[in-house]
Design a protein around this motif. Structure first.
Motif, PDB file in Angstrom:
ATOM      1  N   GLU A  14       0.892  -1.322   0.087  1.00  0.00           N
ATOM      2  CA  GLU A  14       0.230   0.058  -0.105  1.00  0.00           C
ATOM      3  C   GLU A  14       0.796   1.189   0.085  1.00  0.00           C
ATOM      4  OE1 GLU A  14      -3.703   2.017  -0.118  1.00  0.00           O
ATOM      5  OE2 GLU A  14      -3.207  -0.315  -0.004  1.00  0.00           O
TER       6      GLU A  14
ATOM      7  N   THR B 219      -4.555   2.117  -4.920  1.00  0.00           N
ATOM      8  CA  THR B 219      -4.441   1.203  -3.706  1.00  0.00           C
ATOM      9  C   THR B 219      -3.843  -0.011  -4.353  1.00  0.00           C
ATOM     10  OG1 THR B 219      -6.706   0.434  -4.137  1.00  0.00           O
ATOM     11  CG2 THR B 219      -6.418   2.094  -2.629  1.00  0.00           C
TER      12      THR B 219
ATOM     13  N   GLY C 210       1.123   0.895   6.868  1.00  0.00           N
ATOM     14  CA  GLY C 210       0.186   1.157   5.409  1.00  0.00           C
ATOM     15  C   GLY C 210      -0.280   2.517   5.375  1.00  0.00           C
TER      16      GLY C 210
ATOM     17  N   CYS D 232      -0.801  -2.827  -7.859  1.00  0.00           N
ATOM     18  CA  CYS D 232      -1.772  -1.480  -7.615  1.00  0.00           C
ATOM     19  C   CYS D 232      -2.681  -1.447  -8.558  1.00  0.00           C
ATOM     20  CB  CYS D 232      -0.887  -0.311  -7.501  1.00  0.00           C
ATOM     21  SG  CYS D 232       0.834  -0.175  -6.792  1.00  0.00           S
TER      22      CYS D 232
END
Length: 352
Positions: A274, A284, A310, A338
């Motif tokens: 992340e 994300t 994170g 991602c």
């Protein structure tokens, strides 16, 4: 192992392939016809064309996401009714519904691209607090040096009266640097020669830009350049993803001592991924593969036992062993995938 994801499957999107799963790239956004890049009619890029967003349901939470995506501070207003003029290209999005915490507009709930009941007199707009242009000069890197701000197209300094770590925290955040280390005064990085633009800046430390802090009038001060303020931040590690389908997927590599090297997968998880996705502007994280899923590297293994919460802005803010200290080989190189959107129905399978 068969992994099942719900994917946004829209063939007309700018897409990339991962296994047999199709994901779109994060959507480009811009504001046009405003007084700066941080205000204007919102336009989004799709199918190689810019288009507008309908104002149905458009509110400050939606505007906040756009401001964040553009790096433009906080949302001031979310006008509709083509406040900044009517567009002429497609109306791409309608009924956008953001919580306000998303990293990109495509992470919000919205209709399918081009599905709307609007005209261009309903084009949505955004006004953000435009962060003061800022730089650090005369330091060893871009994240350390004398603070200079741009006003009336001229760079100038900031007086160190009441200057401290809260101010440094804001400057580091605005510049995309790491955590503040030091907030020296007394021209620690040399005296400036241009105007002294600001004095007695008051920050809480939570602002996203120096322009959100309380300041006296520009150019009014009782200082000299021997009092120029400075900031030293940690410089975030440069990161890239290689051997993937695009820059948002692949083997994680970090730059150290002017050499790229890999990251060991010991303890590597979605929290670590992340942070990498955030640092690269890739939305994300959806996967944190291990065991050299994107091929083995050939350069040093720079990081091992990376442990992120994170929420960090850069991998350099996470806990890890000292640089170059590892008990790994390149068969353990870590990877990241991602995605910049939410998922919708439509089950896709791929194998790992």
């Amino acid at each position: 192992l068969i992994v099942i994801y719900e994917c946004m499957l829209i063939p007309s999107w700018d897409i990339w392939m991962f296994g047999t799963c199709v994901f779109p790239e994060p959507t480009q956004v811009r504001l046009v016809n405003g007084s700066s890049r941080c205000s204007g009619r919102i336009e989004v890029h799709h199918n190689q064309r810019w288009g507008t967003v309908c104002d149905d349901g458009w509110d400050l939470a939606d505007a906040e996401v756009v401001c964040r995506q553009l790096g433009c501070g906080t949302a001031v207003s979310a006008p509709g009714k083509a406040m900044f003029g009517q567009g002429h290209d497609p109306v791409w999005l309608d009924e956008v519904n953001c919580m306000g915490t998303e990293g990109a507009i495509t992470e919000c709930n919205l209709k399918r691209w081009g599905d709307h009941n609007c005209k261009h007199d309903e084009d949505a707009s955004v006004v953000c607090s435009d962060p003061t242009e800022l730089r650090l000069v005369n330091g060893p890197n871009r994240c350390a040096g004398r603070v200079e701000v741009l006003h009336h197209e001229q760079w100038g300094t900031v007086c160190d009266n009441d200057w401290g770590m809260k101010h440094a925290k804001v400057v580091c955040r605005q510049l995309g640097c790491g955590a503040p280390i030091y907030a020296p005064g007394w021209a620690r990085f040399g005296r400036g020669y241009d105007p002294i633009w600001l004095e007695k800046v008051t920050c809480s430390g939570t602002e996203s830009a120096l322009s959100e802090c309380t300041v006296q009038s520009w150019g009014q001060h009782s200082c000299h350049h021997g009092e120029d303020a400075s900031v030293v931040c940690t410089d975030p590690t440069e990161v890239r993803l290689v051997n993937g389908s695009n820059h948002c997927s692949g083997r994680v590599e970090v730059l150290h001592n002017q050499r790229w090297g890999s990251v060991c997968d010991d303890g590597w998880d979605l929290n670590d991924a992340e942070v990498v996705c955030r640092q690269l502007g890739c939305g994300t994280a959806i996967w944190a593969p291990s065991a050299a899923r994107f091929g083995q590297g050939y350069e040093p293994i720079w990081l091992d036992d990376v442990n992120c919460t994170g929420s960090e802005a850069a991998l350099s803010e996470c806990r890890a062993r000292p640089w170059g200290v590892s008990n790994c080989n390149h068969k353990e190189d870590a990877g990241v995938v991602c995605i910049g959107i939410f998922f919708l129905n439509g089950i896709i399978h791929y194998s790992n």
